[in-house]
Design a protein around this motif. Structure first.
Motif, short mmCIF file in Angstrom:
data_model
loop_
_atom_site.label_atom_id
_atom_site.label_comp_id
_atom_site.label_asym_id
_atom_site.label_seq_id
_atom_site.Cartn_x
_atom_site.Cartn_y
_atom_site.Cartn_z
N LEU A 49 0.87 -1.29 -0.06
CA LEU A 49 -0.04 -0.04 0.09
C LEU A 49 0.79 1.20 -0.03
CD1 LEU A 49 -2.68 1.66 0.41
CD2 LEU A 49 -2.23 1.43 2.84
N GLY A 50 1.90 1.31 0.90
CA GLY A 50 2.84 2.33 0.97
C GLY A 50 3.47 2.77 -0.23
N ARG A 51 3.86 1.63 -0.94
CA ARG A 51 4.74 2.01 -2.18
C ARG A 51 3.98 2.51 -3.38
NH1 ARG A 51 4.36 -2.10 -6.02
NH2 ARG A 51 3.48 -4.38 -5.35
N LEU A 52 2.51 1.93 -3.48
CA LEU A 52 1.64 2.52 -4.52
C LEU A 52 1.32 3.90 -4.28
CD1 LEU A 52 -1.06 -0.66 -4.73
CD2 LEU A 52 0.89 0.04 -6.55
N LEU A 53 1.43 4.09 -3.01
CA LEU A 53 1.14 5.63 -2.74
C LEU A 53 2.02 6.47 -3.02
CD1 LEU A 53 -1.07 5.36 0.57
CD2 LEU A 53 -1.68 6.52 -1.54
N LEU A 54 3.24 6.02 -2.87
CA LEU A 54 4.40 6.74 -3.02
C LEU A 54 4.72 7.15 -4.45
CD1 LEU A 54 6.73 8.25 -1.59
CD2 LEU A 54 7.89 6.21 -1.78
N ALA A 55 4.51 5.80 -4.96
CA ALA A 55 4.75 6.09 -6.61
C ALA A 55 3.94 6.73 -7.38
CB ALA A 55 4.73 4.66 -7.32
N ALA A 56 2.55 7.09 -6.70
CA ALA A 56 1.44 7.95 -7.16
C ALA A 56 1.68 9.37 -6.78
CB ALA A 56 0.30 7.41 -6.68
N GLY A 57 2.62 9.49 -6.05
CA GLY A 57 2.91 10.91 -5.68
C GLY A 57 2.36 11.38 -4.41
N ALA A 58 1.93 10.36 -3.77
CA ALA A 58 1.31 11.05 -2.30
C ALA A 58 2.35 11.51 -1.32
CB ALA A 58 0.48 9.80 -1.75
N SER A 59 1.97 12.33 -0.48
CA SER A 59 2.91 13.00 0.51
C SER A 59 3.31 11.90 1.57
CB SER A 59 2.30 13.94 1.31
OG SER A 59 1.20 13.64 2.14
N SER A 60 4.43 12.27 2.22
CA SER A 60 4.74 11.32 3.26
C SER A 60 3.84 10.95 4.25
CB SER A 60 6.10 11.88 4.05
OG SER A 60 6.54 11.09 5.06
N TYR A 61 3.24 11.99 4.80
CA TYR A 61 2.15 12.08 5.80
C TYR A 61 1.02 10.79 5.23
CZ TYR A 61 -1.74 12.90 8.79
OH TYR A 61 -2.66 12.61 9.93
N ARG A 62 0.55 11.01 4.17
CA ARG A 62 -0.51 10.13 3.58
C ARG A 62 -0.01 8.62 3.55
NH1 ARG A 62 -5.33 10.73 2.28
NH2 ARG A 62 -4.88 12.99 1.91
N VAL A 63 1.25 8.52 3.03
CA VAL A 63 1.75 7.07 2.87
C VAL A 63 2.10 6.60 4.48
CG1 VAL A 63 3.86 5.74 2.52
CG2 VAL A 63 3.19 7.71 1.06
N LYS A 64 2.32 7.29 5.41
CA LYS A 64 2.64 6.75 6.67
C LYS A 64 1.43 6.31 7.51
CE LYS A 64 5.57 9.78 8.04
NZ LYS A 64 6.68 10.45 9.05
N SER A 65 0.27 7.31 7.46
CA SER A 65 -0.80 7.36 7.98
C SER A 65 -1.68 6.26 7.38
CB SER A 65 -1.56 8.54 7.87
OG SER A 65 -1.96 9.12 6.73
N SER A 66 -1.71 5.81 6.12
CA SER A 66 -2.31 4.71 5.47
C SER A 66 -1.60 3.41 5.74
CB SER A 66 -2.50 5.04 3.86
OG SER A 66 -3.10 6.14 3.54
N MET A 67 -0.61 3.44 5.73
CA MET A 67 -0.04 2.13 6.23
C MET A 67 -0.05 1.81 7.51
SD MET A 67 3.90 1.95 4.36
CE MET A 67 4.54 3.43 5.00
N ALA A 68 -0.22 2.85 8.60
CA ALA A 68 -0.57 2.58 9.97
C ALA A 68 -1.95 2.00 10.09
CB ALA A 68 -0.41 3.65 10.65
N ARG A 69 -2.75 2.69 9.30
CA ARG A 69 -4.10 2.14 9.61
C ARG A 69 -4.34 0.71 9.06
NH1 ARG A 69 -8.12 5.33 10.37
NH2 ARG A 69 -9.75 4.24 9.11
N MET A 70 -3.69 0.32 7.69
CA MET A 70 -3.81 -1.28 7.23
C MET A 70 -3.02 -1.91 8.32
SD MET A 70 -2.81 -2.47 3.35
CE MET A 70 -4.34 -2.04 2.90
#
Length: 432
Positions: free
Chosen positions: A17-38
């Motif tokens: 999930l984190g790598r898909l968000l990062l590759a799509a251009g998401a901010s660091s906060y969104r990547v980390k918070s989304s991974m924490a929820r999953m």
């Protein structure tokens, strides 16, 4: 199943999930918070992550064991539609979800094709830059030349990026092509006796404005506000590198042909017509850039409406001698608040709504003029332009940051991303 083997599966789906968000251009906060929820959804007891523009390092703890994984990101692009889909997935999680179920949902999202084909993508670039050209006081000959030049330049950028070319080289090649096409069109108009080419040289800067990395520039500012320094610094370095590459390209072309980037043909329009054209050009510019970010049509319309309305009011304020930087900051704040209001009622992310709206205020023209001035040895002029760029970008960052802090307590109270509320008590309303 062995506890470590189970943790390996859980950690892998979270990292995916984190790598898909990062590759799509998401901010660091969104990547980390989304991974924490999953991580909580799949039963991981504690999840820690360090995210930069090019790397993710995670550590997951559960069942008396732990697992650390590293991921190197080599896809530096923007896919707003994918960010929104992953956001919806992350914020509709529930407890005790299986790894298989989540992988299936991620498979579906990853398999989603781009929303727009090459023709629409190319034309969106040309139309957006033509609108941008008018906002930069360009006349119809400049806007027409920019339309064709930016369209051709985006065609080359799309083709080379799909072939995994180095981004520094891509921006250089696209800058050379777009600026050369612009010169060719203006010179042809001059040969035909339609215009005096000497009066329309400055529009060459607008021909490469599609190369402004507005999305990573905005997320770098947001990461900096959140004090996610590894991500902020690496994103900022990328932004400076590719913009400098494009700047060198336009300097090389203008130097070769002896063109100036400071001369504009003056034009006078009735005030009502001028304001209407500013609104229209702001609208199409924001819409065009939204398409380049692979934003859904409905989101394009919303972002373009927000951007056109706020930017037109900003230009009126500047005409009334309101300080330019203050006007930009106030406009960014208004855009951030409007984007938050829309995002609270939909699954669309704030960044998908706000970036196309603010990107038309990013001072690409002064930056490229600064690079040209520096290469020509005019250090004082270059510093003057760079100072303008710095203050405008700072104003945009302050405006967006204040909007975030006003509407999201996690941006005003510093809470680690791995301490988000439990999924059981979270509502179905998206957390931004």
């Amino acid at each position: 199943m062995d506890p470590h083997a189970r943790l390996a599966q859980q950690s892998a789906v979270v990292l995916r999930l984190g790598r898909l968000l990062l590759a799509a251009g998401a901010s660091s906060y969104r990547v980390k918070s989304s991974m924490a929820r999953m991580a909580k959804a799949v039963g991981i007891e504690e999840h820690r992550a360090s995210v930069s523009f090019s790397d993710i390092a995670t550590s997951a703890y559960a069942n008396g064991t732990f697992r650390t994984e590293l991921y190197e990101n080599r896809t530096f692009g923007v896919n707003a539609d994918r960010i929104d889909r992953l956001k919806a997935l992350a914020h509709n999680l529930r407890t005790d979800m299986s790894v298989e179920e989540l992988n299936s949902q991620l498979d579906e999202i990853e398999a989603t094709k781009p929303l727009y084909g090459p023709i629409v993508n190319m034309l969106a670039s040309g139309i957006a830059c033509a609108g941008f050209c008018f906002l930069n006081k360009g006349g119809w000959p400049e806007c027409l030349a920019v339309l064709f030049a930016a369209t051709v330049g985006q065609a080359l950028r799309r083709a080379t990026l799909h072939r995994k070319f180095n981004h520094f080289a891509v921006w250089l090649l696209c800058g050379l092509l777009a600026s050369s096409v612009y010169i060719g069109i203006i010179e042809l108009m001059g040969v035909a006796g339609i215009i005096d080419p000497n009066l329309y040289q400055a529009g060459i800067i607008s021909a490469i404005l599609f190369l402004i990395p507005g999305f990573p520039m905005t997320t770098a500012i947001l990461d900096l506000v959140r004090m996610d320094f590894p991500s902020a610094l690496t994103r900022s370095s990328y932004v400076l590198a590719v913009m400098a590459s494009a700047g060198v390209a336009v300097w090389a072309v203008t130097y070769t042909f002896g063109w100036s980037v400071d001369v504009h043909a003056s034009y006078q329009l009735p005030w009502a017509v001028l304001i209407a054209l500013r609104f229209f050009c702001s609208f199409i510019a924001a819409w065009g850039f939204a398409i380049l970010f692979n934003t859904p049509t409905k989101v394009c319309a919303i972002a373009a409406t927000i951007g056109a309305t706020v930017n037109t009011i900003r230009t009126i304020a500047v005409d009334a001698h309101f300080p330019w930087h203050a006007a930009v900051g106030a406009a960014a704040l208004a855009i951030g608040l409007l984007a938050a209001a829309v995002a609270s009622k939909t699954y669309y992310s704030r960044v998908s709504l706000s970036v196309p709206a603010v990107v038309i205020m990013i001072p690409g023209v002064p930056f490229y003029r600064a690079v040209t001035a520096m290469n020509n040895g005019m250090v004082t002029d270059a510093i003057s332009q760079i100072v303008q760029v710095f203050f405008v970008i700072t104003a945009i960052g302050f405006g967006l940051a204040i909007a975030r802090m006003v509407t999201d307590t996690r941006w005003i109270v510093d809470v680690p991303t791995n301490t988000l509320p439990s999924l059981e008590s979270s509502s179905r309303r998206e957390i931004r």
